[in-house]
Write a protein that holds these residues in place. Structure first.
Motif, PDB file in Angstrom:
ATOM      1  N   SER A 224    -132.054  35.954  -5.016  1.00  0.00           N
ATOM      2  CA  SER A 224    -131.184  36.820  -4.235  1.00  0.00           C
ATOM      3  C   SER A 224    -131.799  37.024  -2.847  1.00  0.00           C
ATOM      4  O   SER A 224    -132.988  37.284  -2.738  1.00  0.00           O
ATOM      5  CB  SER A 224    -131.045  38.155  -4.958  1.00  0.00           C
ATOM      6  OG  SER A 224    -130.086  38.931  -4.331  1.00  0.00           O
ATOM      7  N   GLY A 225    -131.001  36.858  -1.816  1.00  0.00           N
ATOM      8  CA  GLY A 225    -131.507  37.050  -0.457  1.00  0.00           C
ATOM      9  C   GLY A 225    -132.140  35.815   0.153  1.00  0.00           C
ATOM     10  O   GLY A 225    -132.631  35.853   1.276  1.00  0.00           O
ATOM     11  N   SER A 226    -132.125  34.694  -0.577  1.00  0.00           N
ATOM     12  CA  SER A 226    -132.765  33.483  -0.047  1.00  0.00           C
ATOM     13  C   SER A 226    -131.901  32.792   1.010  1.00  0.00           C
ATOM     14  O   SER A 226    -132.382  31.904   1.706  1.00  0.00           O
ATOM     15  CB  SER A 226    -133.063  32.512  -1.191  1.00  0.00           C
ATOM     16  OG  SER A 226    -131.888  32.245  -1.914  1.00  0.00           O
ATOM     17  N   GLY A 227    -130.642  33.186   1.124  1.00  0.00           N
ATOM     18  CA  GLY A 227    -129.782  32.619   2.165  1.00  0.00           C
ATOM     19  C   GLY A 227    -128.690  31.700   1.641  1.00  0.00           C
ATOM     20  O   GLY A 227    -128.072  30.964   2.410  1.00  0.00           O
TER      21      GLY A 227
ATOM     22  N   SER B 246    -125.606  32.411   0.344  1.00  0.00           N
ATOM     23  CA  SER B 246    -124.260  32.728   0.838  1.00  0.00           C
ATOM     24  C   SER B 246    -124.122  32.380   2.310  1.00  0.00           C
ATOM     25  O   SER B 246    -123.078  31.906   2.755  1.00  0.00           O
ATOM     26  CB  SER B 246    -123.942  34.209   0.632  1.00  0.00           C
ATOM     27  OG  SER B 246    -123.856  34.491  -0.743  1.00  0.00           O
ATOM     28  N   VAL B 247    -125.201  32.631   3.063  1.00  0.00           N
ATOM     29  CA  VAL B 247    -125.165  32.289   4.491  1.00  0.00           C
ATOM     30  C   VAL B 247    -124.991  30.783   4.651  1.00  0.00           C
ATOM     31  O   VAL B 247    -124.199  30.322   5.484  1.00  0.00           O
ATOM     32  CB  VAL B 247    -126.437  32.794   5.210  1.00  0.00           C
ATOM     33  CG1 VAL B 247    -126.495  32.293   6.645  1.00  0.00           C
ATOM     34  CG2 VAL B 247    -126.480  34.322   5.195  1.00  0.00           C
TER      35      VAL B 247
ATOM     36  N   GLN C 287    -117.462  35.216  -3.910  1.00  0.00           N
ATOM     37  CA  GLN C 287    -118.278  35.988  -4.840  1.00  0.00           C
ATOM     38  C   GLN C 287    -117.451  37.103  -5.504  1.00  0.00           C
ATOM     39  O   GLN C 287    -117.577  37.350  -6.681  1.00  0.00           O
ATOM     40  CB  GLN C 287    -119.494  36.555  -4.093  1.00  0.00           C
ATOM     41  CG  GLN C 287    -120.673  36.813  -4.978  1.00  0.00           C
ATOM     42  CD  GLN C 287    -121.987  36.938  -4.187  1.00  0.00           C
ATOM     43  OE1 GLN C 287    -122.136  36.475  -3.073  1.00  0.00           O
ATOM     44  NE2 GLN C 287    -122.958  37.581  -4.792  1.00  0.00           N
TER      45      GLN C 287
ATOM     46  N   GLU D  70    -121.203  31.957  -6.371  1.00  0.00           N
ATOM     47  CA  GLU D  70    -121.470  32.683  -7.609  1.00  0.00           C
ATOM     48  C   GLU D  70    -120.214  32.885  -8.439  1.00  0.00           C
ATOM     49  O   GLU D  70    -119.764  34.007  -8.635  1.00  0.00           O
ATOM     50  CB  GLU D  70    -122.140  34.023  -7.295  1.00  0.00           C
ATOM     51  CG  GLU D  70    -123.360  33.777  -6.426  1.00  0.00           C
ATOM     52  CD  GLU D  70    -124.419  34.851  -6.528  1.00  0.00           C
ATOM     53  OE1 GLU D  70    -124.292  35.742  -7.369  1.00  0.00           O
ATOM     54  OE2 GLU D  70    -125.382  34.758  -5.754  1.00  0.00           O
TER      55      GLU D  70
ATOM     56  N   HIS E  58    -127.370  31.778  -9.101  1.00  0.00           N
ATOM     57  CA  HIS E  58    -128.765  32.004  -9.470  1.00  0.00           C
ATOM     58  C   HIS E  58    -128.843  32.176 -10.981  1.00  0.00           C
ATOM     59  O   HIS E  58    -129.795  32.737 -11.506  1.00  0.00           O
ATOM     60  CB  HIS E  58    -129.407  33.173  -8.714  1.00  0.00           C
ATOM     61  CG  HIS E  58    -128.577  34.412  -8.661  1.00  0.00           C
ATOM     62  ND1 HIS E  58    -127.969  34.953  -9.742  1.00  0.00           N
ATOM     63  CD2 HIS E  58    -128.260  35.208  -7.604  1.00  0.00           C
ATOM     64  CE1 HIS E  58    -127.328  36.037  -9.372  1.00  0.00           C
ATOM     65  NE2 HIS E  58    -127.462  36.201  -8.086  1.00  0.00           N
TER      66      HIS E  58
HETATM   67  N1  LIG Z   1    -123.940  38.962   8.727  1.00  0.00           N
HETATM   68  C1  LIG Z   1    -125.277  39.103   8.601  1.00  0.00           C
HETATM   69  N2  LIG Z   1    -125.983  39.710   9.558  1.00  0.00           N
HETATM   70  C2  LIG Z   1    -127.322  39.857   9.447  1.00  0.00           C
HETATM   71  N3  LIG Z   1    -128.045  39.436   8.400  1.00  0.00           N
HETATM   72  C3  LIG Z   1    -127.397  38.823   7.405  1.00  0.00           C
HETATM   73  C4  LIG Z   1    -125.974  38.628   7.446  1.00  0.00           C
HETATM   74  N4  LIG Z   1    -125.606  37.996   6.315  1.00  0.00           N
HETATM   75  C5  LIG Z   1    -126.735  37.806   5.613  1.00  0.00           C
HETATM   76  N5  LIG Z   1    -127.819  38.295   6.256  1.00  0.00           N
HETATM   77  C6  LIG Z   1    -129.215  38.245   5.774  1.00  0.00           C
HETATM   78  O1  LIG Z   1    -129.499  36.932   5.360  1.00  0.00           O
HETATM   79  C7  LIG Z   1    -130.296  36.922   4.194  1.00  0.00           C
HETATM   80  C8  LIG Z   1    -129.682  36.019   3.141  1.00  0.00           C
HETATM   81  O2  LIG Z   1    -128.469  36.586   2.662  1.00  0.00           O
HETATM   82  P1  LIG Z   1    -127.502  35.853   1.656  1.00  0.00           P
HETATM   83  O3  LIG Z   1    -126.303  36.694   1.496  1.00  0.00           O
HETATM   84  O4  LIG Z   1    -127.302  34.450   2.070  1.00  0.00           O
HETATM   85  O5  LIG Z   1    -128.341  35.887   0.316  1.00  0.00           O
HETATM   86  P2  LIG Z   1    -127.965  35.193  -1.049  1.00  0.00           P
HETATM   87  O6  LIG Z   1    -128.981  34.128  -1.284  1.00  0.00           O
HETATM   88  O7  LIG Z   1    -126.545  34.802  -1.078  1.00  0.00           O
HETATM   89  O8  LIG Z   1    -128.232  36.375  -2.068  1.00  0.00           O
HETATM   90  P3  LIG Z   1    -127.382  36.812  -3.371  1.00  0.00           P
HETATM   91  O9  LIG Z   1    -127.830  35.887  -4.449  1.00  0.00           O
HETATM   92  O10 LIG Z   1    -127.862  38.200  -3.611  1.00  0.00           O
HETATM   93  O11 LIG Z   1    -125.931  36.712  -3.049  1.00  0.00           O
HETATM   94  C9  LIG Z   1    -130.434  38.358   3.753  1.00  0.00           C
HETATM   95  O12 LIG Z   1    -131.718  38.803   4.091  1.00  0.00           O
HETATM   96  C10 LIG Z   1    -129.386  39.115   4.538  1.00  0.00           C
HETATM   97  O13 LIG Z   1    -129.868  40.384   4.871  1.00  0.00           O
END
Ligand SMILES: Nc1ncnc2c1ncn2[C@@H]1O[C@H](COP(=O)(O)OP(=O)(O)OP(=O)(O)O)[C@@H](O)[C@H]1O
Ligand SMILES: [Mg+2]
Lengths: 253, 246
Positions: free
Chosen positions: A36-39, A41-42, A85, A164, A197
């Motif tokens: 979680s938070g690895s990026g 979704s980004v 999601q 997810e 995940h």
């Molecule tokens: N719009 C945004 N503005 C600033 N930071 C962001 C934004 N979107 C995501 N982040 C940061 O990017 C990092 C990765 O977020 P992301 O949502 O990709 O995690 P994830 O791997 O999808 O986690 P999860 O499994 O919990 O969904 C996080 O630290 C989050 O705080």
């Protein structure tokens, strides 16, 4: 086929993704895994163009998305289906209207044909016809995901992204959803990327797996190799649960 | 500096809203729905407030006339003038900014936080246009009717209170409301109404569209939308009055 080349993304001063390159092939389940938070979704949002990366590019069968003209982007987008999601169904539309929505906005079909197509998609994801007239708030989370899938495949996409798909679902329903996505992918030769995940779904359907850790790609391979990895971060991710630790023991590791 | 950022982004959003329309057929249905949601559902509150407003103006005017030299017809005249020039177009617009503005911002804001706007964008729909334009068109079409209705009901409210209390004769009131009538005052009121309709829907649409975070932020955007709409209405009311009447 979707290719990601040297992709980097940051928000303000936080670097979220660093130099990610990967190839996602058609007709199989490409998975992006990581904590979680690895990026993850980004990365998904960069791939579909909801975020603009600072560096790198995303190629849809050779077409570099971020360099396309507005109309060409629109064209590519109509070839992408996405499952969010949180399902992201439109609250004010019924189940069937949700599935018909992309057809209505872009399709060239007669209203009757649109309804038929929507019914077919809903049937494909095993939603009973009597649910078609309900609103998203009136059906369960698992059904919402299925309707989300039906909406994503309504336009017969060449690319399917699922963020997810089984978060918040019980293990049994999760597997049904995973298998449904796998079947559709094979049936229509779709290039499918699943963000997850959940180790269950990795072991169930992951064909081409990409492991992201702190915004960098650490590993790529198949699910068999995954179990024998010597990458410390990946190993920690894979063998986090007691169940997986026992699997490792049984394998003699 | 924050305000400059908002203004810049607002105009950028407007570019998208009015830029590339989706299919007309799709919009048509949305406009009808919005007319119902933003206009028809506001009829009750507008009607009630207008009638009471007219009654209060009539009572206030009469109780402030001390000199026997001022004719009772002033009561009708003052009620009509203040209703048409300010009370109906401006005060009702402020009420609508509260009612319509919060609805619009909350609806679009919750679509944003539930990723429904992302879903529209992925499909290749012009989400800003699809969500905001029907609301703007609906408000621009229906607000003038609400305001005209408000004018009639306000003047009628004054009549009812005069008839009920007998503070002046009903015939003096009737003479008053017909005195020195300038048709342009109606045009002026309707121009203001259209500008306010535009402000309320676009400013609230803007705040909803750029909501970030979760449900708490939806509430915040909805409040901010109302505050900004009200400020924009008050300022543009001043500008329009200066331009059109001075
Ligand atoms: N719009 C945004 N503005 C600033 N930071 C962001 C934004 N979107 C995501 N982040 C940061 O990017 C990092 C990765 O977020 P992301 O949502 O990709 O995690 P994830 O791997 O999808 O986690 P999860 O499994 O919990 O969904 C996080 O630290 C989050 O705080
Ligand atoms: Mg995520």
């Amino acid at each position: 086929m979707i290719e990601v080349k040297g992709l980097s993304k940051r928000f303000g001063s936080t670097q979220v993704l660093t130099d990610i390159s990967a190839v996602f092939k058609p007709g199989m389940i490409n998975q992006v895994i990581g904590k979680s938070g690895s990026g993850k979704s980004v990365l998904a949002k960069c791939i579909v163009g909801l975020h603009v990366p600072e560096e790198g590019e995303v190629l849809y069968d050779g077409r570099s998305f971020h360099h396309l003209e507005k109309d060409e982007k629109r064209q590519v987008r109509q070839e992408i289906g996405m499952l969010f999601q949180g399902s992201a169904l439109f609250d004010s539309l019924t189940v069937i209207e949700n599935v018909m929505f992309p057809l209505r906005m872009f399709g060239v079909m007669e209203p009757g044909a649109m309804r038929e197509r929507a019914e077919l998609c809903l049937q494909r994801v095993s939603i009973e016809p009597e649910k078609n007239k309900l609103f998203p708030s009136e059906i369960s989370g698992g059904m919402q995901k299925r309707v989300g899938i039906a909406r994503a495949i309504a336009m017969q996409p060449k690319y399917l992204l699922c963020d997810e798909p089984n978060s918040g679902l019980d293990p049994q329903t999760s597997i049904v959803i995973d298998q449904l996505i796998a079947e559709l992918t094979e049936e229509y030769g779709i290039t499918t990327i699943v963000i997850t995940h959940d180790m269950n779904s990795v072991m169930e359907t992951g064909d081409n797996i990409i492991f992201i850790h702190e915004g960098r790609k650490h590993w790529q391979g198949g699910r068999e190799e995954l179990l024998h990895t010597d990458n410390p971060e990946l190993s920690a991710f894979v063998y986090a649960s007691g169940l997986m630790k026992r699997v490792k023991k049984a394998m003699g590791g | 500096m924050r305000i400059l950022f908002h203004i810049g982004r607002y105009f950028q959003l407007m570019g998208e809203v009015f830029g590339r329309p989706e299919r007309l057929g799709v919009y048509w249905r949305r406009i009808i729905e919005e007319i119902d949601l933003l206009g028809v559902k506001s009829l009750g509150i507008v009607a009630m407030l207008s009638a009471f407003m007219g009654a209060v103006i009539a009572l206030q005017t009469k109780s402030n006339i001390n000199s026997p030299l001022i004719s009772d017809t002033l009561v009708g005249f003052a009620t009509r003038q203040s209703t048409i020039l300010e009370f109906s177009p401006t005060i009702i617009a402020l009420i609508l900014a509260g009612k319509v503005g919060s609805t619009v911002a909350a609806e679009i804001g919750s679509m944003r936080v539930k990723e429904q706007i992302d879903a529209l964008d992925i499909m290749g729909v012009n989400s800003a246009g699809y969500l905001i334009l029907p609301k703007v068109i609906a408000a621009v079409l229906i607000f003038p009717f609400l305001i005209i209705m408000s004018m009639f009901l306000s003047v009628f409210g004054g009549y009812l209170i005069v008839a009920a209390t007998g503070i002046i004769s009903t015939s003096a009131y009737q003479t008053g409301i017909r005195m020195d009538f300038m048709p342009f005052s109606i045009t002026y009121a309707l121009i203001k109404t259209e500008v306010f309709a535009f402000i309320i829907t676009t400013v609230s649409g803007y705040h909803g569209y750029y909501t970030q975070g979760g449900t708490r932020e939806v509430g915040i955007s909805s409040t901010t939308a109302v505050v900004y709409s009200i400020v924009a209405i008050i300022i543009s009311n001043f500008v329009l009055t200066k331009l059109l009447l001075a």
